[in-house]
Design an enzyme around this catalytic site. Structure first.
Site, mmCIF file in Angstrom:
data_model
loop_
_atom_site.group_PDB
_atom_site.id
_atom_site.type_symbol
_atom_site.label_atom_id
_atom_site.label_comp_id
_atom_site.label_asym_id
_atom_site.label_seq_id
_atom_site.Cartn_x
_atom_site.Cartn_y
_atom_site.Cartn_z
ATOM 1 N N ALA A 197 3.471 -1.871 9.086
ATOM 2 C CA ALA A 197 3.287 -2.738 10.290
ATOM 3 C C ALA A 197 3.667 -4.161 9.857
ATOM 4 O O ALA A 197 3.968 -4.151 8.775
ATOM 5 C CB ALA A 197 1.546 -2.691 10.132
ATOM 6 N N ARG A 245 -16.189 -11.060 1.698
ATOM 7 C CA ARG A 245 -15.259 -9.973 2.038
ATOM 8 C C ARG A 245 -15.725 -8.680 1.077
ATOM 9 O O ARG A 245 -16.135 -8.564 0.103
ATOM 10 C CB ARG A 245 -13.687 -10.223 1.235
ATOM 11 C CG ARG A 245 -13.149 -11.640 2.404
ATOM 12 C CD ARG A 245 -12.915 -11.303 3.966
ATOM 13 N NE ARG A 245 -12.451 -12.255 4.852
ATOM 14 C CZ ARG A 245 -13.010 -13.181 5.487
ATOM 15 N NH1 ARG A 245 -14.624 -13.147 5.076
ATOM 16 N NH2 ARG A 245 -12.725 -14.034 6.133
ATOM 17 N N PHE A 300 -10.500 -22.043 1.621
ATOM 18 C CA PHE A 300 -10.812 -22.613 2.915
ATOM 19 C C PHE A 300 -12.459 -22.300 3.546
ATOM 20 O O PHE A 300 -12.782 -21.171 3.633
ATOM 21 C CB PHE A 300 -9.955 -21.957 4.267
ATOM 22 C CG PHE A 300 -8.682 -22.150 3.814
ATOM 23 C CD1 PHE A 300 -7.825 -23.282 4.036
ATOM 24 C CD2 PHE A 300 -7.588 -20.937 3.122
ATOM 25 C CE1 PHE A 300 -6.643 -23.548 3.531
ATOM 26 C CE2 PHE A 300 -6.294 -21.254 2.903
ATOM 27 C CZ PHE A 300 -5.638 -22.501 3.278
ATOM 28 N N ASN A 317 -10.270 -5.448 3.048
ATOM 29 C CA ASN A 317 -9.545 -6.181 2.253
ATOM 30 C C ASN A 317 -8.904 -5.437 0.998
ATOM 31 O O ASN A 317 -9.481 -5.289 0.176
ATOM 32 C CB ASN A 317 -10.145 -7.536 1.964
ATOM 33 C CG ASN A 317 -10.457 -8.453 3.275
ATOM 34 O OD1 ASN A 317 -11.235 -8.198 3.880
ATOM 35 N ND2 ASN A 317 -9.737 -9.575 3.073
ATOM 36 N N GLY A 361 -10.149 -19.044 13.198
ATOM 37 C CA GLY A 361 -10.322 -17.407 13.446
ATOM 38 C C GLY A 361 -10.725 -16.821 12.468
ATOM 39 O O GLY A 361 -10.950 -15.517 12.353
ATOM 40 N N ILE A 404 0.854 -1.350 -0.157
ATOM 41 C CA ILE A 404 0.071 0.097 -0.086
ATOM 42 C C ILE A 404 0.679 1.318 0.034
ATOM 43 O O ILE A 404 0.597 2.130 -0.840
ATOM 44 C CB ILE A 404 -0.951 -0.066 1.299
ATOM 45 C CG1 ILE A 404 -1.838 -1.152 1.158
ATOM 46 C CG2 ILE A 404 -1.799 1.319 1.241
ATOM 47 C CD1 ILE A 404 -2.680 -1.535 2.267
ATOM 48 N N TYR A 420 -2.888 -8.627 16.311
ATOM 49 C CA TYR A 420 -2.831 -7.883 15.154
ATOM 50 C C TYR A 420 -4.063 -6.753 15.480
ATOM 51 O O TYR A 420 -3.509 -5.478 15.653
ATOM 52 C CB TYR A 420 -2.794 -8.308 13.990
ATOM 53 C CG TYR A 420 -3.008 -7.547 12.781
ATOM 54 C CD1 TYR A 420 -1.972 -6.894 12.401
ATOM 55 C CD2 TYR A 420 -4.086 -7.209 12.201
ATOM 56 C CE1 TYR A 420 -1.888 -5.838 11.300
ATOM 57 C CE2 TYR A 420 -4.101 -6.206 10.969
ATOM 58 C CZ TYR A 420 -3.255 -5.745 10.784
ATOM 59 O OH TYR A 420 -3.440 -4.750 9.438
HETATM 60 C C1 UD2 Z 1 -7.733 -9.668 6.356
HETATM 61 C C2 UD2 Z 1 -6.249 -8.974 6.525
HETATM 62 C C3 UD2 Z 1 -6.086 -8.974 7.767
HETATM 63 C C4 UD2 Z 1 -6.859 -8.416 8.735
HETATM 64 C C5 UD2 Z 1 -8.258 -9.272 8.559
HETATM 65 C C6 UD2 Z 1 -9.381 -8.432 9.214
HETATM 66 C C7 UD2 Z 1 -5.616 -9.331 3.987
HETATM 67 C C8 UD2 Z 1 -4.502 -10.172 3.252
HETATM 68 N N1 UD2 Z 1 -5.626 -9.737 5.453
HETATM 69 O O1 UD2 Z 1 -7.896 -10.938 6.352
HETATM 70 O O2 UD2 Z 1 -4.785 -8.316 7.706
HETATM 71 O O3 UD2 Z 1 -6.885 -7.140 8.535
HETATM 72 O O4 UD2 Z 1 -8.591 -9.070 7.031
HETATM 73 O O5 UD2 Z 1 -10.491 -9.057 9.412
HETATM 74 O O6 UD2 Z 1 -6.313 -8.399 3.509
HETATM 75 N N2 UD2 Z 1 -8.761 -17.919 1.795
HETATM 76 C C9 UD2 Z 1 -9.013 -19.023 0.901
HETATM 77 N N3 UD2 Z 1 -7.859 -19.535 0.242
HETATM 78 C C10 UD2 Z 1 -6.585 -18.787 0.140
HETATM 79 C C11 UD2 Z 1 -6.345 -17.683 1.299
HETATM 80 C C12 UD2 Z 1 -7.480 -17.289 1.827
HETATM 81 O O7 UD2 Z 1 -10.061 -19.664 0.658
HETATM 82 O O8 UD2 Z 1 -5.600 -19.263 -0.462
HETATM 83 C C13 UD2 Z 1 -9.886 -17.238 2.162
HETATM 84 C C14 UD2 Z 1 -9.599 -17.058 3.670
HETATM 85 O O9 UD2 Z 1 -9.622 -18.288 4.560
HETATM 86 C C15 UD2 Z 1 -10.430 -16.130 4.057
HETATM 87 C C16 UD2 Z 1 -10.664 -15.220 2.884
HETATM 88 O O10 UD2 Z 1 -10.222 -16.113 1.794
HETATM 89 O O11 UD2 Z 1 -11.797 -16.566 4.292
HETATM 90 C C17 UD2 Z 1 -9.738 -13.870 2.855
HETATM 91 O O12 UD2 Z 1 -8.434 -13.982 3.170
HETATM 92 P P1 UD2 Z 1 -7.397 -13.021 3.323
HETATM 93 O O13 UD2 Z 1 -6.325 -13.855 4.091
HETATM 94 O O14 UD2 Z 1 -7.224 -12.599 2.055
HETATM 95 O O15 UD2 Z 1 -7.679 -12.009 4.354
HETATM 96 P P2 UD2 Z 1 -8.734 -12.135 5.658
HETATM 97 O O16 UD2 Z 1 -9.956 -11.531 5.604
HETATM 98 O O17 UD2 Z 1 -8.554 -13.256 6.423
#
Ligand code: UD2
Length: 310
Positions: free
Chosen positions: A78, A207, A200, A168, A275, A17, A140
């Site tokens: 961060a 999102r 997953f 996101n 989580g 970012i 975090y």
């Molecule tokens: C986002 C932020 C995190 C925090 C959080 C707050 C990102 C990268 N992370 O986490 O820093 O602010 O929001 O709630 O923006 N997934 C899959 N397959 C994969 C990877 C992810 O299914 O290979 C799923 C994951 O389990 C989740 C969704 O995609 O349900 C989004 O995952 P993420 O890691 O992009 O972001 P998130 O929302 O967990």
């Protein structure tokens, strides 16, 4: 606004970012100083006209070298991985909380702080507005929440400051290489290489994805408000969601990528990540009320741009 004559400090300015923000500030005419320890940032993402101070935000000397005398500070640095912070809570506290509080305490100019939707924890209602309870589930989230709260408790004798709660964020330069990388960077990269992806859970989790250029616009406009209006700015001592309010499921994401590439993706399902939040949808209306800001990049377009660039 013309930023000529203004010196701006950007912590984390070599990262995903931060580097887009630096590009925008340079385009606006600002003189930019970046403080980055390159733990995830890359020096080649920073324009050569920018002064780079190599160091951590926890280092008082490095902070002073990069940030003292600035006319505005964007604190973006961060440890952005929730999982990395769970593995090393002390490091998260020192980088994400203590260094942020120190930057606020030391600043004599406007500060724009990168807060996170992670501070809300599991949404109690959707969309999530800024009045939603702060109940972070992770270190975090808790550390970001501490700095966010410090900004909201600033009085009018403090320099103007605002906390911007990112949902996101996606876009170019987001590293796809870690299992905890943003899901869109992983899925678009694998769609191009033909590698399988893992969802997953059932893929119906939602999102609120926001493109990095819309985030940068929000950051720059918010700093302009603080610079021009000082503590009279409607942003001072407040926190705002930075989101689109248009949630999508992961299955929608896969379909959008498939219709762009014309190829089916290989998708396997694994159990929901520990989580994991089921649904995330922010309400962007508060920020739209105080700034001439409206997210411009539709997800289909943002995905198409990412895929074309790969
Ligand atoms: C986002 C932020 C995190 C925090 C959080 C707050 C990102 C990268 N992370 O986490 O820093 O602010 O929001 O709630 O923006 N997934 C899959 N397959 C994969 C990877 C992810 O299914 O290979 C799923 C994951 O389990 C989740 C969704 O995609 O349900 C989004 O995952 P993420 O890691 O992009 O972001 P998130 O929302 O967990």
């Amino acid at each position: 606004m013309d930023w000529s004559g203004l010196t701006v400090g950007v912590t984390g300015g070599a990262g995903f970012i931060g580097s887009h923000l630096v590009d925008s500030l340079v385009d606006c005419g600002a003189t930019v100083v970046v403080l980055d320890n390159f733990s995830s940032g890359k020096a080649d993402q920073v324009p050569s006209s920018v002064r780079l101070v190599s160091g951590s935000v926890v280092d008082t000397t490095a902070r002073s070298e990069a940030l003292s005398g600035c006319d505005a500070i964007f604190h973006i640095a961060a440890i952005a991985s929730v999982v990395a912070c769970e593995e090393d809570p002390e490091k998260s506290a020192s980088v994400n909380r203590d260094a942020s509080l120190a930057i606020l305490a030391e600043a004599s100019c406007p500060v724009v702080f990168a807060s996170s939707a992670a501070i809300y924890g599991n949404p109690q209602q959707l969309p999530v507005s800024e009045s939603h309870p702060i109940e972070p589930l992770s270190h975090y989230g808790a550390d970001k929440a501490a700095a966010d709260a410090a900004i909201r408790s600033l009085g009018d004798s403090a320099p103007p400051a605002v906390a911007m709660r990112f949902f996101n964020v996606y876009g170019p330069r987001q590293d796809p290489s870690s299992p905890y990388s943003g899901v869109l960077s992983i899925f678009t990269t694998r769609a191009v290489t033909g590698e399988p992806v893992t969802i997953f859970g059932d893929g119906l989790q939602t999102r609120d994805f926001i493109h990095v250029t819309d985030v940068v616009d929000a950051l720059v406009l918010s700093a302009e408000s603080l610079l021009v209006e000082g503590t009279m700015s409607p942003l001072h001592s407040r926190a705002f969601n930075v989101c689109t309010g248009r949630p999508v499921t992961l299955l929608d994401v896969v379909s959008a990528i498939e219709s762009n590439t014309g190829k089916m993706m290989q998708v396997t399902h694994e159990p929901t990540r520990a989580g994991d939040i089921r649904d995330s949808e922010g309400d962007p209306s508060a920020l739209k009320e105080v700034l001439a800001w409206n997210p411009q990049v539709e997800l289909e377009q943002g995905l198409a741009d990412l895929l074309n660039a790969l």
